[in-house]
Scaffold this active site. Structure first.
Site, mmCIF file in Angstrom:
data_model
loop_
_atom_site.group_PDB
_atom_site.id
_atom_site.type_symbol
_atom_site.label_atom_id
_atom_site.label_comp_id
_atom_site.label_asym_id
_atom_site.label_seq_id
_atom_site.Cartn_x
_atom_site.Cartn_y
_atom_site.Cartn_z
ATOM 1 N N HIS A 168 -0.520 -49.148 -39.008
ATOM 2 C CA HIS A 168 -0.354 -47.914 -37.708
ATOM 3 C C HIS A 168 -0.739 -48.770 -36.571
ATOM 4 C CE1 HIS A 168 -4.256 -47.780 -39.500
ATOM 5 N NE2 HIS A 168 -5.443 -47.345 -37.988
ATOM 6 N N HIS A 210 -2.067 -48.083 -32.858
ATOM 7 C CA HIS A 210 -1.857 -46.604 -31.712
ATOM 8 C C HIS A 210 -1.965 -47.160 -30.373
ATOM 9 C CE1 HIS A 210 -6.567 -46.645 -34.018
ATOM 10 N NE2 HIS A 210 -5.912 -47.271 -34.906
HETATM 11 P P1 AMP Z 1 -7.810 -47.584 -38.155
HETATM 12 O O1 AMP Z 1 -9.332 -47.945 -37.437
HETATM 13 O O2 AMP Z 1 -7.428 -48.507 -37.196
HETATM 14 O O3 AMP Z 1 -7.692 -47.923 -38.863
HETATM 15 O O4 AMP Z 1 -7.074 -46.365 -37.173
HETATM 16 C C1 AMP Z 1 -8.054 -44.964 -37.912
HETATM 17 C C2 AMP Z 1 -7.293 -43.761 -37.107
HETATM 18 O O5 AMP Z 1 -7.067 -42.861 -37.812
HETATM 19 C C3 AMP Z 1 -8.304 -43.429 -36.580
HETATM 20 O O6 AMP Z 1 -8.691 -43.367 -34.915
HETATM 21 C C4 AMP Z 1 -8.595 -42.137 -37.127
HETATM 22 O O7 AMP Z 1 -9.222 -40.745 -35.789
HETATM 23 C C5 AMP Z 1 -6.885 -41.330 -36.678
HETATM 24 N N1 AMP Z 1 -7.261 -41.136 -37.959
HETATM 25 C C6 AMP Z 1 -7.339 -40.764 -39.547
HETATM 26 N N2 AMP Z 1 -7.007 -39.936 -40.816
HETATM 27 C C7 AMP Z 1 -6.366 -39.158 -39.285
HETATM 28 C C8 AMP Z 1 -5.170 -38.109 -39.713
HETATM 29 N N3 AMP Z 1 -5.570 -37.191 -40.842
HETATM 30 N N4 AMP Z 1 -5.109 -37.248 -38.305
HETATM 31 C C9 AMP Z 1 -4.659 -37.965 -37.087
HETATM 32 N N5 AMP Z 1 -5.328 -39.071 -37.390
HETATM 33 C C10 AMP Z 1 -6.281 -40.053 -38.251
#
Ligand code: AMP
Ligand code: ZN
Length: 139
Positions: free
Chosen positions: A101, A103
């Site tokens: 993903h 951001h």
């Molecule tokens: P990372 O630390 O780059 O793996 O980012 C994961 C991101 O996904 C974090 O910012 C979380 O807040 C977000 N996240 C995890 N689960 C969900 C979800 N079900 N819906 C929306 N965001 C999520």
């Protein structure tokens, strides 16, 4: 390819509802549930890739342009002054969900501070040695 155990596969493919800001055949862009700032979004490919190293060429060739498109829309719609495209790979880098993903984090004048690091120091010799080390691996 989807992974039945992966929450972002389910979200990207509409099996779990999300605050979606954009969708096409390859991607869904949702709002992060723990936003760093108002509008913080996540670009999710609909196919499962664990991280940037696992991406196929088509996905990797499109994701940056999509980040730019979403960021530009945020500047117009939310009035942010800039945005960061952030992409974590591996636990040590802060990755917590192992479905690639990107951001898109709107930045507003006046803060808060984030996505920053304290600049260190390195001699020209050290930089040259480190560059050589990586370059060898790429040959
Ligand atoms: P990372 O630390 O780059 O793996 O980012 C994961 C991101 O996904 C974090 O910012 C979380 O807040 C977000 N996240 C995890 N689960 C969900 C979800 N079900 N819906 C929306 N965001 C999520
Ligand atoms: Zn997945």
């Amino acid at each position: 390819m989807k992974d039945d155990t992966c929450i972002f596969c389910k979200i990207a493919n509409g099996e779990i509802p999300s605050a979606t800001v954009y969708e096409d055949e390859m991607f869904r862009v949702i709002l992060d549930m723990g936003p760093a700032s108002r509008g913080h979004a996540l670009i999710l490919p609909k196919n499962h890739f664990s991280d940037v190293c696992a991406l196929d060429e088509e996905t990797s060739s499109k994701v940056l342009a999509l980040g730019a498109k979403i960021g530009a829309a945020m500047k117009k719609s939310l009035g942010c002054d800039g945005f960061n495209l952030v992409q974590n790979n591996g636990e040590a880098a802060g990755q917590t969900v192992f479905h690639f993903h990107m951001h898109v984090i709107p930045r507003y004048a006046g803060g808060p501070d984030m996505v920053s690091w304290k600049p260190g120091e390195a001699s020209a010799e050290e930089l040259a040695k480190t560059a050589e080390c990586i370059r060898k691996e790429l040959e």
